[in-house]
Design a protein around this motif. Sequence first.
Motif, PDB file in Angstrom:
ATOM      1  N   LEU A  80      17.321  35.288 -19.701  1.00  0.00           N
ATOM      2  CA  LEU A  80      18.864  35.703 -19.847  1.00  0.00           C
ATOM      3  C   LEU A  80      18.867  37.192 -19.648  1.00  0.00           C
ATOM      4  CD1 LEU A  80      19.257  33.688 -23.229  1.00  0.00           C
ATOM      5  CD2 LEU A  80      19.692  33.030 -20.876  1.00  0.00           C
ATOM      6  N   THR A  81      18.071  38.121 -19.462  1.00  0.00           N
ATOM      7  CA  THR A  81      18.346  39.458 -19.080  1.00  0.00           C
ATOM      8  C   THR A  81      18.907  39.666 -17.833  1.00  0.00           C
ATOM      9  OG1 THR A  81      16.602  40.219 -20.464  1.00  0.00           O
ATOM     10  CG2 THR A  81      17.214  41.787 -18.864  1.00  0.00           C
ATOM     11  N   PRO A  82      18.609  39.089 -16.596  1.00  0.00           N
ATOM     12  CA  PRO A  82      19.609  39.270 -15.513  1.00  0.00           C
ATOM     13  C   PRO A  82      21.042  38.716 -15.868  1.00  0.00           C
ATOM     14  CG  PRO A  82      17.536  38.099 -15.061  1.00  0.00           C
ATOM     15  CD  PRO A  82      17.509  38.189 -16.454  1.00  0.00           C
ATOM     16  N   VAL A  83      21.244  37.742 -16.502  1.00  0.00           N
ATOM     17  CA  VAL A  83      22.642  37.222 -16.462  1.00  0.00           C
ATOM     18  C   VAL A  83      23.281  37.948 -17.595  1.00  0.00           C
ATOM     19  CG1 VAL A  83      23.893  35.249 -17.824  1.00  0.00           C
ATOM     20  CG2 VAL A  83      21.764  34.935 -16.539  1.00  0.00           C
ATOM     21  N   LEU A  84      22.672  38.671 -18.451  1.00  0.00           N
ATOM     22  CA  LEU A  84      23.318  39.646 -19.568  1.00  0.00           C
ATOM     23  C   LEU A  84      23.706  40.934 -18.906  1.00  0.00           C
ATOM     24  CD1 LEU A  84      21.459  38.955 -22.751  1.00  0.00           C
ATOM     25  CD2 LEU A  84      23.812  38.197 -22.169  1.00  0.00           C
ATOM     26  N   VAL A  85      22.708  41.357 -17.963  1.00  0.00           N
ATOM     27  CA  VAL A  85      23.002  42.860 -17.355  1.00  0.00           C
ATOM     28  C   VAL A  85      24.051  42.531 -16.184  1.00  0.00           C
ATOM     29  CG1 VAL A  85      21.823  44.258 -15.469  1.00  0.00           C
ATOM     30  CG2 VAL A  85      20.674  43.809 -17.686  1.00  0.00           C
ATOM     31  N   GLY A  86      24.152  41.530 -15.662  1.00  0.00           N
ATOM     32  CA  GLY A  86      25.058  41.108 -14.565  1.00  0.00           C
ATOM     33  C   GLY A  86      26.632  40.951 -15.199  1.00  0.00           C
ATOM     34  N   GLY A  87      26.604  40.348 -16.345  1.00  0.00           N
ATOM     35  CA  GLY A  87      27.948  40.019 -17.248  1.00  0.00           C
ATOM     36  C   GLY A  87      28.172  41.329 -17.545  1.00  0.00           C
TER      37      GLY A  87
END
Length: 159
Positions: A90-97
């Motif tokens: 989930l880290t890439p999704v959260l960083v992108g968001g």
Amino acid sequence: MEKRDEDLKKAQMLDARARNISHNVRCTECGSQSIEDSQADVAILLRQLIRDEIGAGKTDKEIYSKLEDEFGETVLYAPKFDLQTAALWLTPVLVGGGAAAVLAYNKHRQRTNVHIMALDLIRGVSLTPKERVTILDVLIPPPPLSQGVASRLRRWFNR
């Protein structure tokens, strides 16, 4: 001759399958290489184990499960999604968001700080050319619609 060609094709398919599995398994000694790319003793033994398992008729899923049971989940390059690996996935999704939210907020702030420009104008602070264009766009009303466009809009809304 046909039998030899058939045996050769079968051997090539099994070898390709073994290489595919080996590319998805991390070398436990090197850590950063797959066992296909590594020349460590452990990698050589794991490649042989994979070929033996394929020869025994095991499926790819069974081979991955066996490797995971023996060496842990970190031996696979694509760990399963569970509570322990949720942060990893989930880290890439959260960083992108988060980045998208910051960009959207900055864009919104640039467009909506017209009231600050208006206060600066009242206070006598000179505006930059860009601010001057923005404030004029906000303060000057749009031109009236032509008669044909206005009648079409009225008909469309009155449906």
